[in-house]
Design an enzyme around this catalytic site. Sequence first.
Site, PDB file in Angstrom:
ATOM      1  N   HIS A   1       0.657  -1.311   0.125  1.00  0.00           N
ATOM      2  CA  HIS A   1      -0.025  -0.049  -0.211  1.00  0.00           C
ATOM      3  C   HIS A   1       0.844   1.128   0.100  1.00  0.00           C
ATOM      4  O   HIS A   1       0.206   2.255   0.023  1.00  0.00           O
ATOM      5  CB  HIS A   1      -0.876   0.013   1.186  1.00  0.00           C
ATOM      6  CG  HIS A   1      -1.904  -0.919   1.154  1.00  0.00           C
ATOM      7  ND1 HIS A   1      -3.193  -0.737   0.602  1.00  0.00           N
ATOM      8  CD2 HIS A   1      -1.846  -2.236   1.615  1.00  0.00           C
ATOM      9  CE1 HIS A   1      -4.000  -1.763   0.830  1.00  0.00           C
ATOM     10  NE2 HIS A   1      -3.187  -2.696   1.348  1.00  0.00           N
TER      11      HIS A   1
ATOM     12  N   LYS B   1      -8.227  13.946   4.637  1.00  0.00           N
ATOM     13  CA  LYS B   1      -7.110  13.012   4.378  1.00  0.00           C
ATOM     14  C   LYS B   1      -6.313  13.167   5.645  1.00  0.00           C
ATOM     15  O   LYS B   1      -6.275  14.310   6.189  1.00  0.00           O
ATOM     16  CB  LYS B   1      -6.185  12.868   3.336  1.00  0.00           C
ATOM     17  CG  LYS B   1      -5.857  13.999   2.546  1.00  0.00           C
ATOM     18  CD  LYS B   1      -5.279  14.053   1.154  1.00  0.00           C
ATOM     19  CE  LYS B   1      -6.478  14.098   0.178  1.00  0.00           C
ATOM     20  NZ  LYS B   1      -6.635  12.750  -0.598  1.00  0.00           N
ATOM     21  N   ARG B   2      -5.399  12.266   5.917  1.00  0.00           N
ATOM     22  CA  ARG B   2      -4.351  12.318   7.163  1.00  0.00           C
ATOM     23  C   ARG B   2      -3.465  13.484   6.734  1.00  0.00           C
ATOM     24  O   ARG B   2      -3.244  13.831   5.540  1.00  0.00           O
ATOM     25  CB  ARG B   2      -3.708  10.962   7.129  1.00  0.00           C
ATOM     26  CG  ARG B   2      -4.259   9.890   8.035  1.00  0.00           C
ATOM     27  CD  ARG B   2      -4.736  10.479   9.310  1.00  0.00           C
ATOM     28  NE  ARG B   2      -3.440  10.292  10.212  1.00  0.00           N
ATOM     29  CZ  ARG B   2      -3.155   9.472  11.358  1.00  0.00           C
ATOM     30  NH1 ARG B   2      -4.034   8.607  11.555  1.00  0.00           N
ATOM     31  NH2 ARG B   2      -2.355   9.604  11.945  1.00  0.00           N
TER      32      ARG B   2
ATOM     33  N   LYS C   1       1.142  14.864   0.898  1.00  0.00           N
ATOM     34  CA  LYS C   1      -0.145  14.983   0.654  1.00  0.00           C
ATOM     35  C   LYS C   1      -0.461  16.364   0.162  1.00  0.00           C
ATOM     36  O   LYS C   1      -1.311  16.923  -0.500  1.00  0.00           O
ATOM     37  CB  LYS C   1      -1.168  14.372   1.526  1.00  0.00           C
ATOM     38  CG  LYS C   1      -1.176  13.024   1.934  1.00  0.00           C
ATOM     39  CD  LYS C   1      -2.362  12.558   2.768  1.00  0.00           C
ATOM     40  CE  LYS C   1      -2.419  10.915   3.110  1.00  0.00           C
ATOM     41  NZ  LYS C   1      -2.808  10.248   2.425  1.00  0.00           N
TER      42      LYS C   1
ATOM     43  N   THR D   1      -8.566   6.921  -1.829  1.00  0.00           N
ATOM     44  CA  THR D   1     -10.011   6.543  -2.008  1.00  0.00           C
ATOM     45  C   THR D   1     -10.752   7.593  -1.813  1.00  0.00           C
ATOM     46  O   THR D   1     -11.943   7.668  -2.551  1.00  0.00           O
ATOM     47  CB  THR D   1     -10.282   5.145  -1.021  1.00  0.00           C
ATOM     48  OG1 THR D   1      -9.544   5.714   0.196  1.00  0.00           O
ATOM     49  CG2 THR D   1      -9.477   3.920  -1.526  1.00  0.00           C
TER      50      THR D   1
ATOM     51  N   LYS E   1     -14.624   8.461  -3.561  1.00  0.00           N
ATOM     52  CA  LYS E   1     -15.975   8.805  -2.808  1.00  0.00           C
ATOM     53  C   LYS E   1     -16.495  10.261  -3.330  1.00  0.00           C
ATOM     54  O   LYS E   1     -17.637  10.469  -3.574  1.00  0.00           O
ATOM     55  CB  LYS E   1     -15.807   8.672  -1.411  1.00  0.00           C
ATOM     56  CG  LYS E   1     -15.292   7.454  -0.935  1.00  0.00           C
ATOM     57  CD  LYS E   1     -14.753   7.482   0.331  1.00  0.00           C
ATOM     58  CE  LYS E   1     -13.818   6.461   0.825  1.00  0.00           C
ATOM     59  NZ  LYS E   1     -13.178   6.429   2.094  1.00  0.00           N
TER      60      LYS E   1
END
Length: 807
Positions: A346, A532-533, A538, A640, A644
């Site tokens: 992952h 998100k985290r 990111k 993900t 969504k």
Amino acid sequence: MKVDAFKDAYKKKFEDMFAVPYTSGSTTEQFQALGQLLRSIYTDKWVHYNQGKLDSKQKQVFYFSMEFLPGRQLKRYLLNLDLLDTARTALEELGLDFEAVAAAEVDPALGNGGLGRLASCFMDSMAATGVPGNGCGIRYRYGLFKQKFIDGYQIELPENWLRNPNSWEVRKESKSVIVRFGGNVWLEANQYGDLKPVYENTFDVLAVPYDTPQIGYRNDVVNNLRLFTAEIPPGHESYFTTPEQRKEIQEITEVLYPDDSNYEGRLLRLKQEYFMCSAGIQSIVRYFKTLDLPWSVFPDKVAIHINDTHPTLCIPELMRILVDEESLTWGQAWNIVKKSTSYTNHTILAEAMERWPIYMIEGLLPRIMQIIYEINRRHLVNKTALYGAELAHRTAPIDGDQVLMANLAIIASHSVNGVAKLHTEILEHYTLRDFKTIYPFRFNNKTNGVTHRRWVQLANEGLSKVLDQHIGNRWRFKPREMNILQAFRDNDEVLEQLQEVKLANKERFARFVKEEMKLDIDPTALFDVQIKRLHAYKRQLLQVMHIVDRYLTLKENPKADFAKRVFIFGAKAAPSYHYAKSVIKIINELANLVNNDPAIGDKIKIVFVENYGVSLAELIIPAANLSEQISLAGKEASGTSNMKLMANGALTMATLDGANVEIYDLVGDDNIFLFGMTADDVQKLREANNYYSRAIYEENPQIKRVLNAFIDGTIPNIEAEGREIFDSLVLYNDEYFLLQDYPSFYEAQMAADKLYQEPKEWAKRALTNIAYSGKFSSDYTILRYAESIWNVSPETNLLGEGFSNLD
Ligand code: GL2
């Protein structure tokens, strides 16, 4: 069940449980009564399905994961049992607030982020598609910390999710097993002359399973999620007389490690990993033995899936049981392990790669370490002969004084998959290239997916109704059929309905923000979402730069032509991740500044929700117009939330990273905002070794102005944090290339603003995103795992049709 019967059953259940009239309970009690009622409805099915699996001896999947993020279950169960409308009407006719009752359920945060949520989507999809699947994990006493903001700083509080009894789980004490740690071990010949391990002074722990049903969507399937808790073994109480001794057992399943995509080499974590693996593998072996079949068919009856490397100890544990306890030869055992095990990678982040010091494994799990040595020895012997010593060593599980868990997982599995096309390519060409040379056919891609039942049917009932009205309800069974909606791209009625639904969802979120944060936001503004985290790769900071940029421009020129925007963030930082916590502080202080500046008004609002998790995602995602997926290309394995948000009609602001690439391939240039470097560009820039962020800062006045705001007092109360961030970007050469990507990011954001001024054009693109999102249903992902990794044949109940053509 009819509404009236449901009402009667509910009243009776409530009064039996609480001995007061059903009208007088709290929402928590109402939820508990409804939970018990549901249990009495589904338990028969569960028992029956389990028995059927045993009788037919069909192959079963065991999905091992250190994390599951299931979210609340009540509405999911009702939906899947086709009782959602009945229950809602029944409760409302009884004068109760159904949504409030559902919201009284705790949201178990037994995972960190995407990886745990994926595991839960997979559980839902296995049940929906009829894959006989079992989740296997840990029942953490405390889930991921509860996040609070105090003075803009993140504070972590314990998440006591089991304060009230868990309505769904069933304690199965009779299925407990003993997990053995520590002590000494040596090999001695037994009466037949076979060498067997003898243990002395081990520390034994009882692993007690708690099972939670995984109800299939309108079919007869009820799978099982089994979470283990650590307890003192019966009869051993006298060894555990002091609180410290008892604590040593309890702490094994006390808390979830709160680090996302980051490896922490702590002994307790190793204990947790082995505890889960040993308990799970022992359960599997016990189950297999009830089938009364020869060991050689084990891989035809059992598929063991390792979700990331955390459950890798399943491999030596199964070897141990087969060789030491069941007396198979090493070769027989190794074949069985390899044929039954598969592994998903992952992440390619180096800091997330698990490696355990040998001394730690040796001390905690002496027999397991002996087995790993033997796996390593055989690997070196066999592969050196074929590929030379260098390649053999680079792929071996042991490197110096460390055990490399990914290496062990790969060599002992028959399948290794990445989670998006780009991610798998990067694994094959770079990260795991040596393994690809040795095992060319072992690698495959399985792009992640999300369950549309939770993320569309439940989270967005308004959208679901519009879909039903125009394309019928088959999409609820076969999400790919959502693509029929594309035919309505020029249909004004549909576009208007989609806009109305979006507005209603935004109003719902605005009410939440008003209630919880005392902040007014304009539901007609563009809702721009990054959830998100918090992680440097990111790049939440890129969005922060963009907000500062707008803010400064508007201060200079209040008439500047920007669309009104609400910037919505949800993010937890690992408690020890200093940099990420600094970004949180900065966002909160920026929000404070901007939200209270009368000159800015509704042109910019910033909402940073506290304690982001599954339930908040269900509120935010349906309200989103824009989905920020802006990681540095090559870093996000898949993502993900991108899927969504797309399914709920948000347009994506994206780099070509992770599954964004596949979203782009589906919707095309016109329906996505792309910016920034590709993964190849990033690679080349790194290789060229001539990136110099300071020069960009000096030469680009727009960037300079934005970055200066971090250190010149423009944003109050961030002296230390602003300096830290500024330095990372300017002095320490901007590891994630924010300054390189910023100009194209800003341009893409301006394009989004422009498009948002044309609501119908925006709505058309939203429609296309919804229409193509069905492809990312985790039902298809699971069917691909079932077909090409696990080799199980699902008895799909989806409209009674099979899934022969998945692509
Ligand atoms: C992650 C990846 O970072 C994320 O991109 C991916 O979508 C999920 C699920 O495959 O896995 N890897 C990881 O360690 N965490 C993730 O969310 N925590």
